[in-house]
Design a protein around this motif. Structure first.
Motif, PDB file in Angstrom:
ATOM      1  N   UNK A 154      -2.638 -12.914  29.108  1.00 13.43           N
ATOM      2  CA  UNK A 154      -2.198 -14.183  29.565  1.00 13.43           C
ATOM      3  C   UNK A 154      -0.722 -14.506  29.582  1.00 13.43           C
ATOM      4  N   UNK A 155       0.000 -13.700  29.361  1.00 10.99           N
ATOM      5  CA  UNK A 155       1.488 -13.736  29.633  1.00 10.99           C
ATOM      6  C   UNK A 155       1.746 -14.009  31.105  1.00 10.99           C
ATOM      7  N   UNK A 156       2.570 -14.821  31.290  1.00  5.35           N
ATOM      8  CA  UNK A 156       3.130 -15.212  32.549  1.00  5.35           C
ATOM      9  C   UNK A 156       2.089 -15.932  33.408  1.00  5.35           C
ATOM     10  N   UNK A 157       1.039 -16.791  32.757  1.00  6.83           N
ATOM     11  CA  UNK A 157       0.186 -17.652  33.647  1.00  6.83           C
ATOM     12  C   UNK A 157       1.080 -18.950  33.665  1.00  6.83           C
ATOM     13  N   UNK A 203       2.312 -16.754  19.882  1.00 10.77           N
ATOM     14  CA  UNK A 203       1.847 -15.482  20.898  1.00 10.77           C
ATOM     15  C   UNK A 203       2.091 -16.127  22.299  1.00 10.77           C
ATOM     16  N   UNK A 204       2.086 -17.382  22.459  1.00 16.61           N
ATOM     17  CA  UNK A 204       2.105 -17.963  23.791  1.00 16.61           C
ATOM     18  C   UNK A 204       3.664 -18.002  24.367  1.00 16.61           C
ATOM     19  N   UNK A 205       3.695 -17.372  25.322  1.00 18.62           N
ATOM     20  CA  UNK A 205       5.052 -17.223  25.937  1.00 18.62           C
ATOM     21  C   UNK A 205       5.612 -18.566  26.608  1.00 18.62           C
ATOM     22  N   UNK A 206       4.959 -19.619  26.644  1.00 13.13           N
ATOM     23  CA  UNK A 206       5.385 -20.870  27.112  1.00 13.13           C
ATOM     24  C   UNK A 206       5.685 -20.861  28.777  1.00 13.13           C
ATOM     25  N   UNK A 207       5.213 -19.758  29.185  1.00 10.63           N
ATOM     26  CA  UNK A 207       5.102 -19.956  30.914  1.00 10.63           C
ATOM     27  C   UNK A 207       4.438 -21.102  31.629  1.00 10.63           C
ATOM     28  N   UNK A 208       3.420 -21.353  31.074  1.00 12.37           N
ATOM     29  CA  UNK A 208       2.440 -22.133  31.440  1.00 12.37           C
ATOM     30  C   UNK A 208       2.953 -23.437  31.682  1.00 12.37           C
ATOM     31  N   UNK A 209       2.750 -23.898  33.238  1.00 14.71           N
ATOM     32  CA  UNK A 209       3.162 -25.239  33.434  1.00 14.71           C
ATOM     33  C   UNK A 209       2.075 -26.266  32.889  1.00 14.71           C
ATOM     34  N   UNK A 242       7.924 -27.900  28.069  1.00 18.91           N
ATOM     35  CA  UNK A 242       7.924 -27.600  29.550  1.00 18.91           C
ATOM     36  C   UNK A 242       6.377 -27.412  30.020  1.00 18.91           C
ATOM     37  N   UNK A 243       5.290 -27.293  28.979  1.00 17.83           N
ATOM     38  CA  UNK A 243       3.920 -27.175  29.084  1.00 17.83           C
ATOM     39  C   UNK A 243       3.342 -28.724  29.137  1.00 17.83           C
ATOM     40  N   UNK A 244       2.510 -28.975  30.049  1.00 20.48           N
ATOM     41  CA  UNK A 244       1.605 -30.098  30.083  1.00 20.48           C
ATOM     42  C   UNK A 244       0.377 -29.822  29.430  1.00 20.48           C
ATOM     43  N   UNK A 257      -5.471 -29.399  39.436  1.00 17.77           N
ATOM     44  CA  UNK A 257      -4.217 -28.700  39.162  1.00 17.77           C
ATOM     45  C   UNK A 257      -3.593 -27.958  40.450  1.00 17.77           C
ATOM     46  N   UNK A 258      -2.355 -28.495  41.190  1.00 22.97           N
ATOM     47  CA  UNK A 258      -2.019 -27.738  42.284  1.00 22.97           C
ATOM     48  C   UNK A 258      -0.702 -26.933  41.820  1.00 22.97           C
ATOM     49  N   UNK A 259      -0.623 -25.743  42.497  1.00 22.00           N
ATOM     50  CA  UNK A 259       0.595 -25.137  42.291  1.00 22.00           C
ATOM     51  C   UNK A 259       1.063 -24.413  43.716  1.00 22.00           C
TER      52      UNK A 259
END
Length: 259
Positions: A154-157, A203-209, A242-244, A257-259
């Motif tokens: 799940x890293x980089x999600x 362990x969460x990398x914080x990447x997820x918006x 930064x994560x919603x 959710x649109x990316x």
């Protein structure tokens, strides 16, 4: 070009998630009836046709209840592990199967999918990451603990759909028989709010918006308890703001959710 994600519903009565690009539409699990699946797709403005594949995480009924009719109508290939396939009784009219193996990537249209093993009391359960248009999505529910494979996958999600099934205190005093409580709390059961919070803190990398808490128990959890526990965990790590945070419901789809 963009990637769209919508959790059509999540919980013990049914699970399904739509992941779509301009070219490819994939359904992760098919736990709702044909009618309900169509109603939820329509409710978020999505077509009810043109599904290119159905991914199945495991054989439990809340993930496959609608699979027969949806598979027959859409004529879409069903991506499933061989051992999970062997656990189900199939309509002979369903023949478009693609057998998958945990850890082995495959491609559906312009979406690259990676299944990976998770600890749950099913025959060969998997979770999925889906990547397209430079965006990475993970759908991770039905696991008793967060092992190293999950942490790495799940890293980089950009969007993480992650289980937060029960509040331990509510479960312990709730109406379930003790053997069911033991199953839910066990290492092949479901993640508690506290277990998910531990993952988010350590362990969460914080990447997820976008972080979507999923598979909440209607009996042994409350959305606001799950939300507060996760918010407190995110607040403890740098960049957590930064994560919603969103909550997937059993009764209705999330927003797209649109990316």
């Amino acid at each position: 070009m963009s990637l769209r994600v919508c959790v059509l519903g999540s919980g013990s009565k049914g699970n399904a998630t739509l992941v779509a690009t301009a070219r490819t539409r994939v359904l992760v699990d098919a736990g709702f009836s044909r009618r309900e699946t169509y109603a939820r797709l329509a409710a978020v403005g999505e077509r009810t046709d043109g599904i290119d594949a159905i991914l199945i995480s495991h054989e439990h009924s809340d993930h496959v209840n609608g699979l027969r009719l949806l598979g027959l109508e859409w004529k879409a290939p069903i991506f499933i592990t061989r051992r999970t396939h062997a656990e189900l009784v199939w309509d002979p009219k369903l023949s478009a199967f693609e057998f998958i193996t945990a850890g082995e990537k495959f491609t559906i249209g312009d979406i690259e999918v990676t299944p990976f093993s998770i600890p749950h009391d099913a025959t060969d359960p998997v979770a999925f990451t889906l990547e397209a248009e430079g965006t990475k999505i993970a759908v991770v529910t039905d696991l008793g603990y967060v092992h190293e494979v999950v942490k790495q996958r799940v890293k980089g999600c950009d969007c993480l759909i992650f289980e937060s099934n029960h509040d331990l205190d509510m479960l312990k005093v709730g109406p379930y028989p003790w053997h069911i409580k033991q199953r839910v709390m066990g290492r092949h059961g479901h993640l508690s709010n506290l277990a998910t919070a531990g993952f988010l803190t350590e362990d969460f990398d914080g990447a997820a918006q976008v972080l979507v808490l999923a598979h909440l128990s209607e009996t042994n959890n409350h959305p606001e308890i799950a939300r507060l526990t996760a918010e407190q965990a995110l607040a403890q790590r740098a960049g957590g703001e930064r994560t919603t945070l969103h909550i997937a419901r059993q009764s209705a789809p999330t927003q797209i959710f649109q990316f």
